[in-house]
Design a protein around this motif. Sequence first.
Motif: not given
Length: 775
Positions: A523-525, A540-541, A547-552, A568-571
């Motif tokens: 997911c690109a936010l 939301f994160l 849901c095993k969705i990475s977060s940018f 913490p977020v993926t990036q």
Amino acid sequence: MDPALDTWDFSSPLISLWINRFYIYLGFAFGFSLWICFQIVIRKQNKNLQEKTTPKASQDLMTNGYVFRPKKEVFVSGVKIFYGSQTGTAKGFATILAEALSSLDLPVAVINLKDYDPDDCLVEEVTSKNVCAFLVATYTDGQPPESAEWFCKWLEEAANDFRFGKTYLKGMRYAVFGLGNSVYVSHFNKVGKNVDKWLWMLGAHRVMTRGEGDGNVVKSKHGSIEADFTAWKAKFISRLQALRKGERKRCRGNCKKGKCESNQRSSEAMEPGSRAQEELHHGDAEEEEPFGSTSEEESDTEDHQSQNSVIDVEDLGKMMDHVKKEKREKELQEGETSVIRSTVKSEASERRAMITPALREALTKQGESPQELLQCYTLRRSECMHTKSLQSCPTLCDPMDCGPPGWDSPGYQLIGSHSGVKLCRWTKSMLRGRGGCYKHTFYGIESHRCMETTPSLACANKCVFCWRHHTNPVGTEWRWKMDQPEMILKEAIENHQNMIKQFKGVPGVKGERFEEGMTVKHCALSLVGEPIMYPEINKFLKLLHECKISSFLVTNAQFPAEIRDLKPVTQLYVSVDASTKDSLKKIDRPLFKDFWQRFLDSLKALAAKQQRTVYRLTLVKAWNVDELQAYAELVSLGNPDFIEVKGVTYCGESSASSLTMANVPWHEEVVRFVCELVDLIPDYEVACEHEHSNCLLIAHKKFKIGGEWWTWIDYSRFQELIQEYEDSGGSKTFSAKDYMAKTPHWALFGANERGFDPKDTRYQRKNKSKDISGC
């Protein structure tokens, strides 16, 4: 005595009349006098009646019973519409107003203030009987737009120059409509207010209250700046019609003893120089006195006398008592309404949706225009962004690959009242077996499984290179109705999958890629707006990670407190669009007054994060490419793991931006900038390159292990770490190196592929032949 004489003298009527003739004459004289008096009274009454029904100008032309028809007095000879515009909005409003005035059968002129010389021409409006309408926008820092700079400068100097005097423009009639945005609290409609004030100071007559258009849909009086203008336009036309009839102003019902002075004045024909004409200029308390006010309900009562009025000593005590009473009542009223106003404002802000009908229409249409796509494709053919020579173009692009991300895809799928999702062109590219975006090259995301979304369409900046041309709302704080994160995520995934389904069976789409694309993995936010503004961003994160969705997540570095509180977020990205206060103000056009301090605090907050952090630099040629040393200092402030340097993407012509293709740096210019920047930051090296996106990656040397780069992400490992973090209640932390993965050779800087995935069908075609017809 003769008896016969006696009989004649006393019995004959004639003799009796003769004897009493004096009384008869007296009776006739009295009767005649009454008749004369009666006639005089009748004529006087008729004359008075005639004076009441016949205008004074007509009476003066009555001679010996003959009436000459006077020439009709002209009160408005025409309308001049002046506009000062930066983005074209004021110009558009001027055109709309001119079209609306065409029905009044008046000469109308639309004038750009850039082409108008006030020194020679403005004084002519004193005697021209024109009504002048000024439509002026407020630009950065409360300054006038470039086209109105000289006019405003001249007007200000004249208003404060004693040589012009307070009657220099006496006789000129004007109205002002300002364009601004209330999120810039200290500068809201500053130019419109100043123009209104300066004209008034020079003696010009304001024919109606100043109008203020607000681009902030939350606080706009009518819901949008267009609606604000429409309301003001209707009032202006109504006022103009009244002026054409010679009317002074409408009655407010405050006349003493039932006598309406305004109606009496409107029934009189005012000659030039007459008392009524003078009162038209001086006597209107509503239009003349409160030049700094914008209220439609400005004070208009007789009790408020002008400063030049003479007050009897006997009345002074009564007047002071009246003033004190009014002051007490006003303070009491303000005290009562302030609480109500704040409560109503709070409730209204909760009820009001961020996405207005106009905004919904604008966003859902974006990306649907084949003409825009063709224009971009043609532009790329004639002036390739990546290389100066078409023969060395590395992309072998076709129309579906040209243009900024999203131009060839459907418009926004709006979610609830403030969120949206959109299909990225790189998603479609990878569905067809072609390469992904630069994040695929740098970090290993699968572009066909990436969902581009945002929980907040609002932003705190108005960047000159905004892909969306500022169709999204702006704000410095959350004041809209808030949707729940569960609903946003659920509908975002559903809308994304529905857009993927549209490509089933489309020629070129790979079956296995299509099946994979139905499962969102990233997911690109970073779609548009400022996602970190959303009050439930942490929740939301968390839902994304469950849901095993990475977060940018991308932020514009204006919310340091939210960055510190972010889970913490993926990036985590921070946009670093400039390295100095002046250039940041020029490029990002932030709403916050303390934007620079917020920017620095955001970088400091980024340095405290343990997960992967990124500076995202967008190079705009002739704007921010010469600030190498300043960029190096900012790098030491935030100490990011990675620095993405990307040439600005040209999004086509827009009234909201002055950028052209000349501002897009060539790829070799981006490479040169990166190499020079790396020389100033010894802990970093150039790691990866994606030439198609005109983008390079600078990485911290801690990700170079045994001479090999590990910039990619182990997404499965990240999901394990984030789960452990949640299970421990946040006590068990992890670092960026805990979920890194090895970078493939084709993604590295200097590789023959130059960021081209060998699995990309275009790359294979390029190596089999030198066919570049697609470019």
